[in-house]
Design a protein around this motif. Structure first.
Motif, short mmCIF file in Angstrom:
data_model
loop_
_atom_site.label_atom_id
_atom_site.label_comp_id
_atom_site.label_asym_id
_atom_site.label_seq_id
_atom_site.Cartn_x
_atom_site.Cartn_y
_atom_site.Cartn_z
N ARG A 1 0.84 -1.20 0.00
CA ARG A 1 0.00 0.00 0.00
C ARG A 1 0.87 1.26 0.00
O ARG A 1 0.55 2.25 -0.66
CB ARG A 1 -0.92 -0.01 1.21
CG ARG A 1 -1.89 -1.19 1.24
CD ARG A 1 -2.88 -1.06 2.39
NE ARG A 1 -2.20 -1.06 3.69
CZ ARG A 1 -1.87 -2.16 4.36
NH1 ARG A 1 -2.12 -3.35 3.83
NH2 ARG A 1 -1.28 -2.08 5.53
N ILE A 2 1.97 1.21 0.74
CA ILE A 2 2.85 2.38 0.81
C ILE A 2 3.49 2.65 -0.55
O ILE A 2 3.59 3.81 -0.98
CB ILE A 2 3.91 2.14 1.89
CG1 ILE A 2 3.27 2.17 3.28
CG2 ILE A 2 5.02 3.18 1.80
CD1 ILE A 2 4.22 1.83 4.40
N ARG A 3 3.89 1.58 -1.25
CA ARG A 3 4.54 1.78 -2.54
C ARG A 3 3.56 2.37 -3.56
O ARG A 3 3.95 3.22 -4.38
CB ARG A 3 5.10 0.45 -3.06
CG ARG A 3 5.83 0.60 -4.38
CD ARG A 3 6.24 -0.72 -4.96
NE ARG A 3 6.71 -0.55 -6.33
CZ ARG A 3 7.05 -1.55 -7.13
NH1 ARG A 3 6.99 -2.79 -6.69
NH2 ARG A 3 7.45 -1.32 -8.36
N LEU B 1 3.23 8.22 4.99
CA LEU B 1 2.98 7.02 4.19
C LEU B 1 2.59 5.84 5.08
O LEU B 1 1.67 5.07 4.74
CB LEU B 1 4.22 6.68 3.36
CG LEU B 1 4.49 7.56 2.14
CD1 LEU B 1 5.86 7.28 1.55
CD2 LEU B 1 3.40 7.34 1.09
N ILE B 2 3.28 5.68 6.21
CA ILE B 2 2.91 4.60 7.12
C ILE B 2 1.52 4.83 7.67
O ILE B 2 0.70 3.90 7.76
CB ILE B 2 3.94 4.52 8.26
CG1 ILE B 2 5.31 4.11 7.71
CG2 ILE B 2 3.49 3.51 9.32
CD1 ILE B 2 6.41 4.12 8.74
N ARG B 3 1.23 6.05 8.01
CA ARG B 3 -0.10 6.39 8.54
C ARG B 3 -1.19 6.18 7.49
O ARG B 3 -2.25 5.63 7.78
CB ARG B 3 -0.08 7.84 9.01
CG ARG B 3 -1.36 8.33 9.65
CD ARG B 3 -1.48 7.87 11.06
NE ARG B 3 -2.69 8.37 11.67
CZ ARG B 3 -3.40 7.72 12.57
NH1 ARG B 3 -3.02 6.51 12.96
NH2 ARG B 3 -4.48 8.24 13.10
N LEU B 4 -0.93 6.60 6.27
CA LEU B 4 -1.92 6.43 5.20
C LEU B 4 -2.11 4.97 4.85
O LEU B 4 -3.24 4.55 4.52
CB LEU B 4 -1.47 7.21 3.96
CG LEU B 4 -1.57 8.73 4.04
CD1 LEU B 4 -0.88 9.38 2.85
CD2 LEU B 4 -3.03 9.16 4.10
N THR C 1 -8.84 -8.93 -3.28
CA THR C 1 -7.91 -8.18 -2.43
C THR C 1 -7.88 -6.73 -2.86
O THR C 1 -8.36 -6.36 -3.93
CB THR C 1 -6.48 -8.76 -2.53
OG1 THR C 1 -6.02 -8.59 -3.87
CG2 THR C 1 -6.45 -10.22 -2.15
N SER C 2 -7.31 -5.90 -2.00
CA SER C 2 -7.17 -4.48 -2.32
C SER C 2 -6.21 -4.26 -3.47
O SER C 2 -6.29 -3.25 -4.16
CB SER C 2 -6.67 -3.70 -1.09
OG SER C 2 -5.42 -4.21 -0.67
N GLU C 3 -5.28 -5.19 -3.71
CA GLU C 3 -4.36 -5.03 -4.80
C GLU C 3 -5.07 -5.09 -6.15
O GLU C 3 -4.64 -4.47 -7.11
CB GLU C 3 -3.29 -6.13 -4.75
CG GLU C 3 -2.37 -6.02 -3.56
CD GLU C 3 -1.64 -4.69 -3.58
OE1 GLU C 3 -1.68 -4.00 -2.55
OE2 GLU C 3 -1.08 -4.34 -4.61
N LYS D 1 -6.24 0.93 4.48
CA LYS D 1 -6.41 -0.52 4.47
C LYS D 1 -7.86 -0.93 4.72
O LYS D 1 -8.43 -1.70 3.96
CB LYS D 1 -5.49 -1.15 5.51
CG LYS D 1 -5.57 -2.67 5.56
CD LYS D 1 -4.60 -3.23 6.59
CE LYS D 1 -4.69 -4.75 6.66
NZ LYS D 1 -3.74 -5.30 7.65
N PRO D 2 -8.55 -0.43 5.78
CA PRO D 2 -9.95 -0.84 5.96
C PRO D 2 -10.87 -0.35 4.86
O PRO D 2 -11.84 -1.03 4.51
CB PRO D 2 -10.32 -0.22 7.31
CG PRO D 2 -9.33 0.87 7.53
CD PRO D 2 -8.07 0.41 6.87
#
Length: 413
Positions: free
Chosen positions: A29-31, A364-367, A391-393, A372-373
């Motif tokens: 997600r961060i990338r 980025l870590i926070r986002l 999946t979210s991907e 994610k949910p």
């Protein structure tokens, strides 16, 4: 049956590096968020590099590698590239295949003046927070501001008199006749400041002239430092602006005025802050630019607090005071996990760029945790409608980026 260990490994691997990274890994997600922001910075990168000559290492890869260094608190670029050499997760994050060669550590040194600047980091933060999936998470009304001391890469031994003269001889070190008086004919050793009151008006560091002596409180020693400032959105504790200044007595309030004045929109806004901002000048300036100062009252100050019942009687005042505590998480993560308790670069501009990079890493870590949910709910909703998005991907790989952004906005709301 007992298995036997094979000493010789297989010559080829038929599993791609993409399949080796778990679909639920947070760096995925961060990338995605980082790649989208870096893609929007492409015109800026084109202006920074010459139009002809030998191709350089892509600036996107260098910045992604620097983000990895901030995520994992790696203390040097050499250790970072050692990890990239054999760590498939790191190779995948920076966009290298298992067979690609690793660039030399001096690549960071040569590109630091080009990429690690206040302008580039400011644009990086702006593009990241302006993404369609991030905007719904932000509030344009309620903010908090605070500052922290950043220890410079310089020691007391580098302090020298500004006027160029030598300090008086040191006092004797042992008891006896004339104890406490300077000994004539003896020169003071470098870094020996016994009996001298150090101040920013008389002494300056020879290794980092822009650093200033400052201390957190009367219980802490004075260190050569800079001062970092952040402006936080109160809705989800995301940083929307940051900067680094010299460690002066009014630096926190001066930076807060500038960051509050840069906020867009003519609507009324609120800014929460601690007791250090409770001065008549700061409160008057905030009200002049249309910002309500939700500053903690400092009743122990001579003349009393500059905040009166016009502000404290509202329910939003107590909410801003409670929300302001989230800003301490940023400084705690940057110093404890990001490895920036003491900077390894000198100068306000370089320190500000590294500080901005770690603020982006924190966002980025926070986002990644906030989105994610939302992605899970969207995947469940579309799966119920018969769409194959397990999946979210799958959502992030959709070709229709406009449709993806609209769906993320709906879910985030």
């Amino acid at each position: 049956m007992r298995g036997q260990q094979e000493r010789s490994g297989s010559l080829f691997s038929y599993v791609s590096i993409e399949e080796r990274i778990p679909t639920s890994h947070p760096l995925r997600r961060i990338r995605k968020l980082a790649d989208q922001a870096l893609d929007r910075l492409n015109p800026t990168f084109c202006r920074l590099y010459a139009s002809e000559g030998r191709p350089s290492v892509p600036p996107e890869q260098l910045l992604l590698a620097s983000l990895l260094q901030a995520f994992y608190g790696i203390r040097s670029e050499r250790l970072l590239l050692e990890q990239v050499h054999y760590n498939l997760l790191f190779r995948w994050f920076v966009g290298l295949s298992p067979d690609d060669a690793i660039w030399h550590p001096t690549t960071f040194t040569k590109n630091r003046d080009r990429l690690l600047t206040d302008d580039v980091m400011g644009l990086f933060l702006e593009k990241l927070m302006g993404a369609p999936e991030v905007k719904p998470l932000l509030s344009d009304e309620h903010f908090s501001v605070d500052g922290t001391l950043l220890q410079a890469w310089a020691s007391h031994a580098s302090l020298e008199r500004i006027d160029g003269q030598e300090d008086p001889p040191p006092p004797p070190t042992g008891p006896g006749e004339g104890f406490g008086a300077p000994k004539e004919g003896k020169k003071r050793a470098k870094g020996d400041f016994r009996g001298i009151k150090l101040s920013n008006e008389t002494h300056r560091s020879s290794t980092d002239p822009e650093a200033r002596l400052a201390r957190k409180s009367n219980a802490h020693p004075a260190q050569l430092s800079y001062r970092g400032h952040v402006l936080m959105d109160n809705r989800h504790d995301l940083i929307v602006d940051c900067r680094v200044t010299q460690a002066t007595g009014t630096g926190e309030r001066d930076a807060a005025k500038e960051m509050a004045a840069d906020l867009t929109g003519a609507h009324q806004k609120t800014v929460g802050a601690d007791k250090n901002y409770d001065t008549k000048g700061f409160v008057a300036e905030m009200r002049r630019i249309g910002v309500t100062p939700h500053v903690a009252q400092n009743t122990a100050r001579s003349g009393g607090s500059a905040i009166d019942g016009r502000t404290t009687r509202h329910v939003g005042y107590s909410k801003s005071i409670n929300a302001r505590r989230g800003i301490e998480k940023v400084f705690g993560w940057i110093k404890a996990f990001g490895g920036l308790r003491q900077f390894k670069l000198r100068g306000t501009e370089k320190v500000g760029a590294v500080f901005g990079l770690h603020v982006i890493a924190y966002n980025l870590i926070r986002l990644g945790n906030l989105l994610k949910p939302a992605m899970r709910r969207l995947s469940a909703k579309m799966s119920a409608q018969g769409t194959d998005l397990s999946t979210s991907e799958s959502l992030l790989r959709m070709e229709d980026h406009g449709l993806r952004d609209r769906m993320l906005i709906v879910i985030a709301r």
